[in-house]
Design a protein around this motif. Structure first.
Motif, PDB file in Angstrom:
ATOM      1  N   ASP A  35     -18.122  -2.940  -1.369  1.00  0.00           N
ATOM      2  CA  ASP A  35     -18.724  -4.266  -1.770  1.00  0.00           C
ATOM      3  C   ASP A  35     -19.475  -3.968  -3.029  1.00  0.00           C
ATOM      4  O   ASP A  35     -20.125  -3.109  -3.191  1.00  0.00           O
ATOM      5  CB  ASP A  35     -19.278  -5.012  -0.665  1.00  0.00           C
ATOM      6  N   PRO A  36     -19.906  -5.265  -3.852  1.00  0.00           N
ATOM      7  CA  PRO A  36     -20.605  -5.017  -5.153  1.00  0.00           C
ATOM      8  C   PRO A  36     -21.919  -4.325  -4.923  1.00  0.00           C
ATOM      9  O   PRO A  36     -22.299  -3.726  -5.805  1.00  0.00           O
ATOM     10  CB  PRO A  36     -20.773  -6.332  -5.372  1.00  0.00           C
ATOM     11  N   LEU A  37     -22.577  -4.887  -3.738  1.00  0.00           N
ATOM     12  CA  LEU A  37     -24.087  -4.145  -3.365  1.00  0.00           C
ATOM     13  C   LEU A  37     -23.955  -2.884  -3.397  1.00  0.00           C
ATOM     14  O   LEU A  37     -24.950  -1.783  -4.064  1.00  0.00           O
ATOM     15  CB  LEU A  37     -24.441  -4.970  -2.400  1.00  0.00           C
ATOM     16  N   VAL A  38     -23.158  -2.473  -2.481  1.00  0.00           N
ATOM     17  CA  VAL A  38     -22.927  -0.814  -2.266  1.00  0.00           C
ATOM     18  C   VAL A  38     -22.634  -0.132  -3.408  1.00  0.00           C
ATOM     19  O   VAL A  38     -23.047   0.912  -3.804  1.00  0.00           O
ATOM     20  CB  VAL A  38     -21.908  -0.320  -1.071  1.00  0.00           C
ATOM     21  N   ARG A  39     -21.618  -0.751  -4.173  1.00  0.00           N
ATOM     22  CA  ARG A  39     -21.325  -0.281  -5.348  1.00  0.00           C
ATOM     23  C   ARG A  39     -22.265   0.046  -6.642  1.00  0.00           C
ATOM     24  O   ARG A  39     -22.445   1.042  -7.039  1.00  0.00           O
ATOM     25  CB  ARG A  39     -20.324  -1.420  -6.048  1.00  0.00           C
ATOM     26  N   GLU A  40     -23.256  -1.119  -6.448  1.00  0.00           N
ATOM     27  CA  GLU A  40     -24.528  -1.027  -7.231  1.00  0.00           C
ATOM     28  C   GLU A  40     -25.250   0.262  -6.984  1.00  0.00           C
ATOM     29  O   GLU A  40     -25.734   1.173  -7.774  1.00  0.00           O
ATOM     30  CB  GLU A  40     -25.306  -2.342  -7.158  1.00  0.00           C
ATOM     31  N   GLU A  41     -25.531   0.470  -5.583  1.00  0.00           N
ATOM     32  CA  GLU A  41     -26.490   1.374  -5.078  1.00  0.00           C
ATOM     33  C   GLU A  41     -25.689   2.915  -5.410  1.00  0.00           C
ATOM     34  O   GLU A  41     -26.365   3.841  -5.771  1.00  0.00           O
ATOM     35  CB  GLU A  41     -26.572   1.199  -3.685  1.00  0.00           C
ATOM     36  N   PHE A  42     -24.598   2.909  -5.280  1.00  0.00           N
ATOM     37  CA  PHE A  42     -23.651   4.005  -5.615  1.00  0.00           C
ATOM     38  C   PHE A  42     -23.883   4.718  -7.030  1.00  0.00           C
ATOM     39  O   PHE A  42     -24.033   5.696  -7.271  1.00  0.00           O
ATOM     40  CB  PHE A  42     -22.202   3.833  -5.154  1.00  0.00           C
ATOM     41  N   LEU A  43     -23.529   3.209  -7.835  1.00  0.00           N
ATOM     42  CA  LEU A  43     -23.692   3.792  -9.271  1.00  0.00           C
ATOM     43  C   LEU A  43     -25.032   4.227  -9.832  1.00  0.00           C
ATOM     44  O   LEU A  43     -25.391   5.140 -10.460  1.00  0.00           O
ATOM     45  CB  LEU A  43     -23.401   2.432 -10.116  1.00  0.00           C
ATOM     46  N   ASP A  44     -26.396   3.689  -9.019  1.00  0.00           N
ATOM     47  CA  ASP A  44     -27.609   4.021  -9.282  1.00  0.00           C
ATOM     48  C   ASP A  44     -27.667   5.575  -8.808  1.00  0.00           C
ATOM     49  O   ASP A  44     -28.311   6.263  -9.489  1.00  0.00           O
ATOM     50  CB  ASP A  44     -28.641   3.284  -8.365  1.00  0.00           C
ATOM     51  N   GLY A  45     -26.883   5.934  -7.947  1.00  0.00           N
ATOM     52  CA  GLY A  45     -27.129   7.287  -7.361  1.00  0.00           C
ATOM     53  C   GLY A  45     -26.463   8.305  -8.557  1.00  0.00           C
ATOM     54  O   GLY A  45     -26.998   9.301  -8.879  1.00  0.00           O
ATOM     55  N   VAL A  46     -25.256   7.804  -8.861  1.00  0.00           N
ATOM     56  CA  VAL A  46     -24.526   8.558 -10.028  1.00  0.00           C
ATOM     57  C   VAL A  46     -25.386   8.704 -11.242  1.00  0.00           C
ATOM     58  O   VAL A  46     -25.447   9.811 -11.878  1.00  0.00           O
ATOM     59  CB  VAL A  46     -23.187   7.992 -10.199  1.00  0.00           C
ATOM     60  N   LEU A  47     -25.919   7.489 -11.780  1.00  0.00           N
ATOM     61  CA  LEU A  47     -26.984   7.486 -12.927  1.00  0.00           C
ATOM     62  C   LEU A  47     -28.039   8.388 -12.606  1.00  0.00           C
ATOM     63  O   LEU A  47     -28.392   9.161 -13.515  1.00  0.00           O
ATOM     64  CB  LEU A  47     -27.400   6.176 -13.049  1.00  0.00           C
ATOM     65  N   LYS A  48     -28.618   8.534 -11.571  1.00  0.00           N
ATOM     66  CA  LYS A  48     -29.502   9.367 -11.317  1.00  0.00           C
ATOM     67  C   LYS A  48     -29.369  10.884 -11.509  1.00  0.00           C
ATOM     68  O   LYS A  48     -29.979  11.717 -12.081  1.00  0.00           O
ATOM     69  CB  LYS A  48     -30.122   9.413  -9.771  1.00  0.00           C
TER      70      LYS A  48
END
Lengths: 302, 223
Positions: free
Chosen positions: A166-179
């Motif tokens: 879902d979009p919220l998890v996607r956002e958190e996931f992307l944050d992790g990747v960006l980290k």
């Protein structure tokens, strides 16, 4: 002997066949260190097959895959120590608790960073005592990312990791990747259906279609130099000469649409001199339009 | 390596529970139920208990051998392990230690019970010499080896556990039937050697299939 100056990924003539079907055909791809490479392609393009081959999880029929200077077919274990991988489908042991899965994976990596792991546990809001089998799909995806990046890999490989989230998890996931991307000179290879995600993360883009790489260029360069031309043909005339670098074309009545790569102003005058056209209009393309045109063009030429 | 072994123990919890049951239950039954065999209590408990123990050894090693690799392929957790750093050799070693270790423990346990029973037995109660009886019991252990080796080999090829366990249970029976049929129809092996021939065939096939299973697992790139 590991060559530290070698590209992060170097695929040479990589080929995979399933019976008479060729999933990946003579693929050559070099990804320099420090790059965030987005691999785009429609379903069945060969993205997952390519990634599985370079992770040493699928036999290679021809060619070779060199990851971080290591020939994958010869010593996959050496390579896996330095690579983090997040697959599309997660098969972490369902009976393990989150903390057990972390302890289990940690035992294989001397470079494991406990501080980063705790930080990601907080960021992803993962319950340590819960069994993996009881976690939601999004939670498992986040755990998978945590396990892939807590040992601070030199290369992070993501194989459509966000599909179905879902979009919220996607956002958190992307944050992790960006980290991960922001922590030093990391290389990231990720395949995705989501062009938005690729546009957000990648600095290089490759488009794969029927096992062949159609394009491999820096994203800015690709977007800046690939244009859509709309030419109006003179009454009763058809296109006579396709300009060099045409990816895709379509004629509807008098309107001739073309997508060309490595566009320059000279191309317009050349197009006008070689074809019976009245006017030419040039527009920019989004990554999504560009992707579609590459794929449609490849289908046309096939 | 410890983490891999701990994981293998946890994944094979059910076959290992069966192993534990077959280590204890045959002796518990012999202790609880008085059978009239002409033997005194303790020798009977140990010798008959070990005979049933070897039957349990065959069943539990077939179960463990058949599940030990295929379980992870069946639930696809082998794919998770495949992208972690342990080499196939390490993964296989951990599983091999568990299977061979279990076989050694079960065989050792039951042979020790046999030896104990023979030591406690009055010489007049003995149906043969101690060496003959120990040899016969050790022979039964080869049936367990055949089951373990077949299960291991099939497990290295299959993506579900049913087939490998079934084959592991079947092979020693097929060997026994074929050699018995050969003995009665062709006269080879002769009746005196039939039991030995079965034990030799079971032991040889078990070890050969175990080695072939290792080779197959290591050669295969896919998890």
């Amino acid at each position: 002997m590991i060559d530290q100056s070698a590209p992060a990924i170097d695929l040479q003539g990589l080929t995979k066949r399933y019976g008479k079907t060729t999933a990946v055909a003579d693929l050559n791809l070099t990804i320099p260190r420090g790059t965030t490479f987005g691999l785009l392609g429609p379903n069945g393009a060969g993205k997952s097959t390519t990634i599985k081959m370079l992770m040493g999880m699928l036999s290679i029929d021809a060619g070779r895959a060199i990851v971080l200077g290591v020939n994958v077919a010869e010593s996959p274990s050496d390579m896996k120590q330095r690579v983090g991988y997040v697959p599309e489908l997660h098969y972490i042991y369902r009976w393990m608790r989150v903390a057990e899965a972390i302890t289990f994976v940690k035992s294989f990596y001397p470079t494991w960073n406990d501080e980063l792991c705790d930080e990601l546990l907080d960021l992803f809001d993962l319950p340590s005592s819960k069994k993996v089998g009881k976690l939601s799909k999004g939670m498992v995806a986040k755990l998978s990312l945590l396990l892939a990046i807590s040992h601070e890999p030199e290369l992070l490989v993501l194989d459509e990791p966000m599909s179905g989230l879902d979009p919220l998890v996607r956002e958190e996931f992307l944050d992790g990747v960006l980290k991960t991307i922001c922590r030093g000179d990391r290389t990231v290879l990720f395949s995705s259906h989501s062009i938005d995600d690729v546009q957000r993360l990648a600095d290089h883009v490759g488009i794969l279609f029927r096992g062949k790489l159609l394009v491999n260029r820096p994203l800015d360069d690709l977007l800046g130099s690939t244009k859509r031309l709309r030419a109006v043909l003179r009454d009763g005339c058809l296109p006579q000469q396709l300009p060099a670098g045409t990816i895709w074309q379509h004629v509807q009545r008098r309107e001739w649409s073309l997508t060309v790569e490595r566009f320059s102003e000279d191309l317009i005058s050349k197009l006008q001199s070689e074809n019976s056209v009245e006017a030419v209009d040039v527009t920019d393309l989004s990554l999504e339009e560009l992707f579609k045109d590459y794929v449609k063009g490849a289908r046309q030429s096939a | 390596m410890n983490a891999l072994f701990w994981k293998d123990v946890r994944i094979n919890r059910f076959p290992l529970i069966v192993v534990a049951v077959f280590l204890i239950v045959p002796y518990a039954i012999m202790a609880a139920i008085p059978f009239e065999t002409g033997m005194s209590y303790w020798p009977r408990l140990f010798i008959q208990g070990s005979a049933f123990g070897f039957a349990g050894c065959y069943i539990s090693l077939a179960l463990l051998g058949g599940c030990i690799i295929a379980t992870e392929r069946a639930d696809r957790s082998a794919e998770f392990l495949a992208y972690l750093p342990p080499s196939k050799r390490q993964i296989l070693t951990s599983k091999g230690i568990l299977l061979v270790g279990t076989a050694v423990v079960m065989t050792g346990w039951n042979l020790t019970a046999t030896a104990l029973g023979l030591a406690l037995m009055d010489p007049s109660e003995m149906p043969g010499t101690s060496a003959e009886m120990m040899g016969a019991m050790a022979g039964f252990a080869t049936i367990g080896i055949a089951a373990a080796g077949t299960g291991w080999f099939a497990s290295s090829m299959f993506a579900s556990t049913g087939g490998p366990v079934g084959l592991a249970l079947l092979l020693p029976i097929v060997i026994s039937i074929m050699l018995s049929a050969s003995s009665s129809l062709l006269g080879w092996p002769n009746e005196d050697w039939l039991q030995h021939a079965i034990f030799i065939a079971c032991g040889t096939l078990g070890v050969t299939l175990f080695i072939l299973g290792c080779v197959n697992y290591l050669r295969r790139v896919e998890p």
